[in-house]
Every structure is written in structure tokens, then in C-alpha cells.
Design an enzyme around this catalytic site. Structure first.
Site, PDB file in Angstrom:
ATOM      1  N   GLU A 171      11.327 -28.210  17.292  1.00 42.40           N
ATOM      2  CA  GLU A 171      12.341 -28.991  17.998  1.00 42.40           C
ATOM      3  C   GLU A 171      12.716 -28.440  19.371  1.00 42.40           C
ATOM      4  OE1 GLU A 171      15.691 -29.506  15.387  1.00 42.40           O
ATOM      5  OE2 GLU A 171      14.547 -30.653  13.926  1.00 42.40           O
ATOM      6  N   GLU A 355      10.252 -32.024   8.540  1.00 38.08           N
ATOM      7  CA  GLU A 355      11.610 -31.873   8.001  1.00 38.08           C
ATOM      8  C   GLU A 355      12.213 -33.242   7.772  1.00 38.08           C
ATOM      9  OE1 GLU A 355      14.465 -29.558  10.260  1.00 38.08           O
ATOM     10  OE2 GLU A 355      12.967 -28.011  10.620  1.00 38.08           O
TER      11      GLU A 355
HETATM   12  C1  FCB Z   1      17.010 -29.406  12.191  1.00 43.59           C
HETATM   13  C2  FCB Z   1      16.594 -27.946  12.220  1.00 43.59           C
HETATM   14  C3  FCB Z   1      16.728 -27.249  10.903  1.00 43.59           C
HETATM   15  C4  FCB Z   1      17.939 -27.694  10.119  1.00 43.59           C
HETATM   16  C5  FCB Z   1      18.071 -29.198  10.105  1.00 43.59           C
HETATM   17  C6  FCB Z   1      19.248 -29.710   9.332  1.00 43.59           C
HETATM   18  O1  FCB Z   1      17.371 -29.813  13.473  1.00 43.59           O
HETATM   19  O2  FCB Z   1      15.245 -27.827  12.614  1.00 43.59           O
HETATM   20  O3  FCB Z   1      16.698 -25.869  11.146  1.00 43.59           O
HETATM   21  O4  FCB Z   1      19.061 -27.060  10.558  1.00 43.59           O
HETATM   22  O5  FCB Z   1      18.113 -29.695  11.397  1.00 43.59           O
END
Ligand code: FCB
Length: 446
Positions: A171, A355
Site C-alpha cells: 500500500e 488483504e
Molecule cells: C490495511 C493495512 C493492514 C491493516 C488493514 C486493516 O491498510 O495494509 O496492515 O491494518 O488495513
């Protein structure tokens, strides 16, 4: 409530990878053990008012000491893969010399994951920049990109043998924009000039590191992980549509366009020229070097209306919608839509959902956590991925965020994202109902 997919789903075949994800600073603890240096998040946590309840990463899930137990926990969920990140400040000292103790920790962990038959997805940078580099300007300083290459060289040379997939960065939007433009993440600076320049240097570091990683770790896949939200106009008014377009341009296109089209979004030249970084000749060719995969993190959607001063402003949905405990709207339709739109706009490399997950107000009752909302969230989003695949998007894997509750950045330990509950006093892990439902889905595969 279960998590289930249509029986003919491609996600239920052997070609599709299911996993769980974590990140170093969020779980490891032991922040001064065995030569680990301070990182920007240690400093940020120690700055009053930056992290809820003054929480810090010094203990977290004590994964640095409990990693063997955690490998068994991962295995017990029945997943194919584990996504983790390496802490740069554990691996090398200020002079760039290897820290053997730090390397040994990751070597043991990776070897043990491989011995259990798990695929390893490793991110080099999930936000724990060594503080000594921040003291020299951090990501606003172009030099940091070259220091990252040295770190990538060491990490991939020492650990490449046990890594299936390397991601350079997690990110860049959050690392650069939340950290250097909005100031809500470490290091807490607040200027678009810094944020956008930091982003450019992160993307540059990514491109510079690619050939190094490929040379040291020829059998691994190499890519990068972006986070994206879908932004909807608050109304059909053209000014609100413009607002949503600017927002998606700043959050999403600003990161994917340089990687896949070797340019920053043209729209910014007209509407927000001060949000464009200084680019040196050759940078865009480096940034757009081919990648084997693109990782995508997705959580929620936004609604924006036009604002005279800032061009866009967040507003709540006018529809009846559901939110998670962190206040993020649950919008699985936005997920499939985003993936399908991107596939139309870009020639995408193979994608992994690296994620996706929900923060819920979990409570332990009689030794069990009945996180019904998370089960529904996962079911909706896993099916959204399936819809995108059906529509032709090449998605090869899905990772739930997160293996276990952990340090949720500026929210400290107040927000729980885990499939496993962590009692921070005893460090006991308990598989929640969502973890069991995820496992049952994976077991239903033939
Ligand atoms: C993302 C992050 C991760 C976590 C989630 C909820 O932005 O990559 O580390 O905190 O959010």
C-alpha cells in the site's frame, strides 16, 4: 451462516490460493530484541496523541517469540499460503550491515512454513521504515529509494530460497499519503508535496528493486500490493461526479497508472498540479518495469461530494448500509465493480487479493467468539471476487486480513481484524467462528 461459493467456482480449484495475512510491526513485538533498530512507528507511537490509548508495538502479539505456535495456528486453518512482512530494522544496521539474528528469525520462520507445505508470500515493506532513514528525510528523500534496494538485496539473497512470492511494498498510498500528506500515520507529516513525492520515491524504489529481487530469487514471483477503494458520487450532480473522479484519481490511479502505464494521471495536471511529484528522466521506465502479479487490498467504498476548497469531501451513503466496528461501509458489490473496471482500463497482470477483512467488536463468551458479521463480510467479499473472475479478471488468490487480532496502526489494539482472537494479557489465540467458517470453505474444495 457459512462462507460458501458456487460449486463450479474456479476459486474452489487447486489453481486458486487461499491464505491469511499479517505484517511485522502489527504482530511481532520484541521491538528492541536482538539488534532490531527503531522504526518510524515506534517513534509515532511514542508521540502523545498519535495512537489511540498510547498503544505501541513493543508487545503486540509477541509473534517474535511465539512464531512456532503461530505456524501451527496458520496450518490448523487449512490455508494454502501465509502472507507476512519483513521488518527492515531487524535485518540490517545503520551502516547497511546484516543483522544475523534478525535474518535467522525470518529464515527459521520461512523454513518452518515451507516444511508445513505452506506457500510463502513475503512483503519487504509494510511501513516499518528505520527511524535513522526518516531522520534523513524518509521517503521524501530520493536517497531512501536506493537504501531500500540495498535492503531488498540483502533480504532476497538471504531468504529468497524459501519465498514463493515477493511484494516490494504494501500500500504505497497508506505509506506515503497517510504518512506524509494526511499525517495520520507515521511519520505524521502533512503536505501534498511531501506525500506525492514520497509516493514517487516508493514507486521508484519498487522499480529499482525488481531486477535485484529477480536475480537473487529467480524462482519467486515478484510484484507490489496496492490498496483501493471504490468512490461513488454522493449524487447524480455533475460536480459530485467530478469529486468522486478526483478522489479515485488521487487514491487509485495515482498508484496504478505509473506502474502499468508509466505516467501519473493527466487529470491532475489540470486540476491539482501541486499533487504531481518531481520526476527525473528515466524514472517512469523504472517504475513501470514488468511485474508478475499485482496485489490488491480492499476493505470498503467511499461516497464523495464536491467541496469548493478541497474538491471532494467524504459523506455517508444515503442508502441504508451496514458498517464495521472501524466505521467502514460493507460494500462487496464495490469490490467486484472495482476489479472489473480496472480490468477494462488496464492490461492487468495476474492479480492476488492480498488483504480483505473486517474489524468487529468481538467478545469472548465461554471461550468462543461468535463474529457473525465477519463471517457475512467474508462470504460477501469472497463471492465478489468470484463475480470478478466470472467477468474475466485473472485473480489467482485471496488472503483474509488477518490471521489474528493485532496492532491496528493509529487505532492501536482497539480494533480487531483477526480470524483468531488474541487475549493480549495471556497471548492466547482462539479461532473465532469466522476462522472456522473460512476453514470449512477451504475443506470443501475437492
Ligand atoms: C490495511 C493495512 C493492514 C491493516 C488493514 C486493516 O491498510 O495494509 O496492515 O491494518 O488495513
Amino acid at each position: 451462516m457459512t462462507i460458501s461459493l458456487p460449486t463450479n467456482s474456479k476459486m474452489l480449484t487447486k489453481e486458486f490460493t487461499f491464505g491469511v495475512a499479517t505484517a511485522s510491526f502489527q504482530i511481532e513485538g520484541a521491538t528492541s530484541a536482538d539488534g532490531r533498530l527503531a522504526c518510524i512507528w515506534d517513534t509515532f507511537c511514542a508521540t502523545p496523541g498519535k495512537v489511540l490509548n498510547g498503544d505501541d508495538g513493543s508487545k503486540a502479539c509477541n509473534h517474535y517469540n511465539l512464531w512456532q505456535e503461530d505456524v501451527q495456528l496458520i496450518k490448523s486453518l487449512g490455508v494454502d499460503a501465509y502472507r507476512l512482512s519483513i521488518a527492515w530494522p531487524r535485518l540490517m544496521d545503520e551502516k547497511g550491515q546484516a543483522n544475523e539474528k534478525g535474518i535467522e528469525f525470518y529464515r527459521n520462520l520461512l523454513k518452518s512454513l515451507k516444511a508445513e507445505g505452506l506457500q510463502t508470500f513475503v512483503t519487504l515493506y509494510h511501513w516499518d521504515l528505520p527511524q535513522y532513514l526518516e531522520d534523513r528525510g524518509g521517503w521524501v528523500n530520493r536517497e531512501t529509494a536506493y537504501r531500500f534496494v540495498e535492503y531488498a538485496e540483502l533480504a532476497t539473497k538471504e531468504l529468497g530460497e524459501w519465498v514463493d512470492s515477493w511484494a516490494t511494498f504494501n500500500e504505497p498510498f497508506c505509506a506515503a499519503i497517510l504518512g506524509y500528506e494526511y499525517g495520520i500515520h507515521a511519520p505524521g507529516l502533512t503536505s501534498p508535496k511531501y506525500g506525492r513525492q514520497a509516493a514517487h520515491h516508493i514507486l521508484l524504489a519498487h522499480g529499482l528493486a525488481l531486477p535485484v529481487i529477480r536475480r537473487n530469487s529467480p524462482n519467486s514471483q515478484v510484484g507490489i500490493v496496492l490498496n483501493m477503494n471504490r468512490t461513488y458520487p454522493a449524487s447524480a450532480k455533475s460536480e459530485d461526479q467530478f469529486a468522486a473522479l478526483v478522489r479515485e484519481t488521487l487514491d487509485n490511479q495515482f498508484f496504478i497508472e505509473p506502474l502499468l502505464k508509466a505516467q501519473y494521471p493527466k487529470l491532475l495536471e489540470k486540476v491539482l498540479p501541486d499533487h504531481l511529484p518531481t520526476v527525473l528522466p528515466g524514472d517512469m521506465d523504472i517504475i513501470s518495469r514488468p511485474i508478475d502479479f499485482l496485489g490488491m487490498n480492499f476493505y470498503t467504498c467511499n461516497h464523495n461530494e464536491f467541496d469548493e476548497n478541497t474538491l471532494f469531501k467524504d459523506v455517508k451513503s444515503k442508502q441504508q448500509v451496514e458498517y464495521t466496528d472501524i466505521g467502514w461501509e460493507i460494500a462487496p458489490h464495490a469490490f467486484s465493480e472495482l476489479l472489473i473496471n480496472l480490468n477494462e482500463q488496464y492490461s492487468l497482470p495476474p492479480m492476488f487479493i492480498t488483504e480483505n477483512g473486517a474489524a468487529c467488536a468481538d467478545v469472548m463468551v465461554d471461550g468462543e467468539v461468535n463474529d457473525e458479521q465477519r463471517v457475512r463480510y467474508l462470504n460477501g467479499h469472497i463471492n465478489a471476487v468470484n463475480d470478478a473472475i466470472e467477468a474475466g479478471v485473472d485473480i489467482r488468490g485471496y488472503f483474509a486480513w488477518s490471521l489474528m487480532d493485532n496492532f491496528e496502526w493509529a487505532e492501536g489494539y482497539s480494533k480487531r481484524f483477526g480470524l483468531c482472537y488474541v487475549d493480549y494479557d495471556t497471548q492466547k489465540r482462539t479461532i473465532k467462528r469466522s476462522g472456522k467458517a473460512y476453514k470449512a470453505l477451504l475443506e470443501s474444495r475437492s
